[in-house]
Design an enzyme around this catalytic site. Structure first.
Site, short mmCIF file in Angstrom:
data_model
loop_
_atom_site.label_atom_id
_atom_site.label_comp_id
_atom_site.label_asym_id
_atom_site.label_seq_id
_atom_site.Cartn_x
_atom_site.Cartn_y
_atom_site.Cartn_z
N CYS A 1 0.86 -1.19 0.00
CA CYS A 1 0.00 0.00 0.00
C CYS A 1 0.89 1.23 0.00
CB CYS A 1 -0.90 0.01 1.22
SG CYS A 1 -2.04 1.42 1.24
N CYS B 1 0.41 4.25 6.35
CA CYS B 1 -0.01 4.61 7.71
C CYS B 1 0.98 4.04 8.73
CB CYS B 1 -1.42 4.08 7.99
SG CYS B 1 -2.63 4.75 6.86
N GLU C 1 -5.17 0.03 -0.44
CA GLU C 1 -6.18 1.09 -0.37
C GLU C 1 -7.08 0.93 -1.60
OE1 GLU C 1 -7.51 3.60 1.52
OE2 GLU C 1 -8.71 3.74 -0.29
N1 SAH Z 1 -6.65 0.81 3.21
C1 SAH Z 1 -7.95 0.71 3.75
C2 SAH Z 1 -8.42 -0.70 3.99
C3 SAH Z 1 -7.40 -1.68 4.52
S1 SAH Z 1 -6.90 -1.44 6.18
C4 SAH Z 1 -8.07 1.54 5.02
O1 SAH Z 1 -7.06 2.00 5.53
O2 SAH Z 1 -9.19 1.73 5.46
C5 SAH Z 1 -8.32 -2.02 7.09
C6 SAH Z 1 -8.45 -1.44 8.49
O3 SAH Z 1 -7.42 -1.95 9.34
C7 SAH Z 1 -8.31 0.06 8.53
O4 SAH Z 1 -9.29 0.66 9.33
C8 SAH Z 1 -6.96 0.24 9.14
O5 SAH Z 1 -6.84 1.49 9.72
C9 SAH Z 1 -6.90 -0.89 10.12
N2 SAH Z 1 -5.55 -1.20 10.57
C10 SAH Z 1 -4.41 -1.12 9.89
N3 SAH Z 1 -3.36 -1.51 10.63
C11 SAH Z 1 -3.87 -1.86 11.84
C12 SAH Z 1 -3.29 -2.38 13.03
N4 SAH Z 1 -2.00 -2.63 13.13
N5 SAH Z 1 -4.10 -2.64 14.08
C13 SAH Z 1 -5.44 -2.42 13.97
N6 SAH Z 1 -6.03 -1.95 12.86
C14 SAH Z 1 -5.26 -1.67 11.82
FE1 SF4 Z 2 -2.67 0.18 5.80
FE2 SF4 Z 2 -5.05 1.06 4.88
FE3 SF4 Z 2 -3.12 2.80 5.63
FE4 SF4 Z 2 -2.81 1.34 3.42
S1 SF4 Z 2 -4.35 2.89 3.78
S2 SF4 Z 2 -1.25 1.74 4.96
S3 SF4 Z 2 -3.76 -0.59 4.03
S4 SF4 Z 2 -4.22 1.31 6.94
#
Ligand code: SAH
Ligand code: SF4
Length: 382
Positions: free
Chosen positions: A111, A115, A166
Site C-alpha cells: 500500500c 499509515c 487502499e
Molecule cells: N486501506 C484501507 C483498507 C485496509 S486497512 C483503510 O485503511 O481503510 C483495514 C483497516 O485496518 C483500517 O481501518 C486500518 O486502519 C486498520 N488497521 C491497519 N493496521 C492496523 C493495526 N496494526 N491494528 C489495527 N487496525 C489496523
Molecule cells: Fe494500511 Fe489502509 Fe493505511 Fe494502506 S491505507 S497503509 S492498508 S491502513
C-alpha cells in the site's frame, strides 16, 4: 494470450461474447457457471454448446492466483496467502460468525498510503491487483469453503475491502469486482453487506457514490489534522474537514443510513479523553446520528514502535462517544494467532510456522503439512 474471465463483470463478459458472435444470454450462462457454480473448466459447462466451449477454450481461461498457504486460527478464522508473482503475495481472511461469514479481501500488493500503525503500509507499494485478482479471492474462498464444509448454499455473506491495500487507489479494478459481488447472476450480495474501507481519498469517495454505492467505512484514527497527519500521511492532501464532508455527502447514496468510522486505538497517541471529546465535536458539525464508530484495538507488529491502548482506556473512550449519542463498538480481534487481524497482513511468505492443524481438521478443512514451515491446501497446487 488468453483472457481471464474473472477480470470481467457481466457487461464486460457480454461484450466479449458479442465479439465471439454470441448473444448476451450466453454471457449470463457463463457468468453463472463461473461465479455461482465455481466452474474452472469450460468442459464442465454442460449446457453451453460444444462449439462455444471450444471457442472459449482457445481465447479464454478462468484462473485465480496460486495459494501459497492456508492458516486456520483457533477461533475458526482462515487466512490464505496468494502468490501474485514477482515475489509478491496478498492475503485474504475468512471470518466465520454465527449468523454470517465475512471475507476480508485485498485490493493491492502492499500500500502506498503508508499509515504508521499498519504493517501493509510499512511494506510499501508493489502493485495494484487486477479485477480478476480481487474477485478471484472471493471465487476461490466461496467455492473452496462450500466444497470442504459440504454446503450447497452461500458461505460468504459479507465482503469487506479491508485486506491489504487502499481500494480507492485501485478504482478501475475495484468497480467491476464490486459489480460481480453484487450481481444477482454472480454472488448476489446486498450493497449493505459489501463494505469499502478507505483511508480517505476524498474525490474517489464521491465517485464511488455515483458508480457503485456500497457500505462505506472510513479510517479516521485521529480527531484533528495535526495528529492525523502523523498517522495517515494522506491527511496532508485530504484534511479532516474535507473528509468528513465527503462522508456526509456519501450518505445520500449509501445503502445504509450511516458511515462507519474506524479508529485504531494507540496507547498514549490518540486514546485520551480529550481526543474522544474532539471527535464528538467533529462529527457533530453535521447534524443527526449519521455515523458509527468502530474502535479497533491496535494489533502490534515488530518495528511499529506503537502499543495498543489498555482495555480500560478503550472502554473509557467508547463511553464518551456513546454518551454523546454515537453508536460505538469495540472490535473483537479475530485470527490473531495466525497474524490475520487488522493491520497484520503483510503478505509475509517467510514465517509460515503458526498453523493449527487440529482445528482445521475439526472443521473439516483439509490442510496438509508440506514442510515444517509451510502449509498448503490438499488438492490445490501452489
Ligand atoms: N486501506 C484501507 C483498507 C485496509 S486497512 C483503510 O485503511 O481503510 C483495514 C483497516 O485496518 C483500517 O481501518 C486500518 O486502519 C486498520 N488497521 C491497519 N493496521 C492496523 C493495526 N496494526 N491494528 C489495527 N487496525 C489496523
Ligand atoms: Fe494500511 Fe489502509 Fe493505511 Fe494502506 S491505507 S497503509 S492498508 S491502513
Amino acid at each position: 494470450m488468453t483472457v481471464n474471465l474473472l477480470d470481467f463483470d457481466l457487461d464486460g463478459l457480454a461484450v466479449l461474447c458479442e465479439r465471439l458472435g454470441e448473444k448476451r444470454f450466453r454471457a449470463v450462462q457463463l457468468f453463472r457457471w463461473i461465479h455461482q457454480k465455481g466452474a474452472g473448466q469450460f468442459n464442465d459447462m454442460t449446457d453451453l454448446a460444444k462449439s462455444l466451449r471450444e471457442k472459449l477454450q482457445n481465447v479464454a481461461c478462468i484462473r485465480t492466483m496460486p495459494v501459497v498457504s492456508q492458516h486456520v486460527s483457533t477461533d475458526g478464522t482462515i487466512k490464505w496467502l496468494f502468490d501474485v508473482g514477482d515475489g509478491n503475495a496478498v492475503e485474504t481472511v475468512f471470518i466465520p460468525e454465527d449468523d454470517r461469514g465475512t471475507l476480508c479481501v485485498s485490493s493491492q500488493a502492499g500500500c502506498a498510503v503508508g499509515c504508521r500503525f499498519c504493517s501493509t503500509g510499512h511494506q510499501g507499494f508493489s502493485r495494484n491487483l487486477t479485477t480478476g485478482e480481487i474477485i478471484g479471492q472471493l471465487w476461490f474462498a466461496e467455492h473452496f469453503l462450500r466444497k470442504h464444509l459440504q454446503r450447497d448454499d452461500r458461505v460468504i455473506s459479507n465482503v469487506v475491502m479491508m485486506g491489504m491495500g487502499e481500494p480507492l487507489q485501485n478504482y478501475n479494478s475495484l468497480i467491476p469486482a464490486l459489480k460481480v459481488m453484487l450481481d444477482d447472476h454472480g454472488y448476489g450480495l446486498s450493497r449493505r453487506r459489501v463494505t469499502v474501507s478507505t483511508s480517505g481519498i476524498v474525490p474517489m469517495i464521491d465517485r464511488l457514490a455515483h458508480d457503485c454505492p456500497v457500505a462505506l467505512a472510513v479510517s479516521l484514527h485521529a480527531p484533528n489534522d495535526a495528529l492525523r497527519d502523523t498517522l495517515v500521511p494522506l491527511n496532508l492532501k485530504y484534511p479532516l474537514a474535507q473528509l468528513v464532508s465527503a462522508c456526509h455527502r456519501y450518505l445520500a447514496f449509501a445503502p445504509r443510513d450511516f458511515i462507519t468510522f474506524e479508529y485504531c486505538m494507540l496507547d498514549g497517541v490518540n486514546d485520551t479523553d480529550a481526543c474522544a471529546n474532539q471527535l464528538v465535536e467533529r462529527v457533530r458539525a453535521h447534524a443527526g446520528a449519521w455515523c458509527k464508530f468502530n474502535l479497533i484495538p491496535f494489533n502490534p507488529f515488530s518495528g511499529s514502535g506503537l502499543l495498543c491502548s489498555k482495555p480500560a482506556r478503550v472502554q473509557a473512550f467508547a463511553k464518551i462517544l456513546s454518551e454523546a449519542g454515537i453508536t460505538t463498538t469495540i472490535r473483537k480481534t479475530r485470527g490473531e494467532d495466525i497474524d490475520a487481524a487488522c493491520g497484520q497482513l503483510a503478505g509475509d511468505v517467510k514465517d509460515r510456522t503458526r498453523v493449527n492443524v487440529r482445528i482445521a481438521r475439526q472443521r473439516g478443512i483439509p490442510i496438509q503439512l508440506v514442510s515444517a514451515s509451510t502449509t498448503t491446501i490438499a488438492g490445490v497446487d501452489p
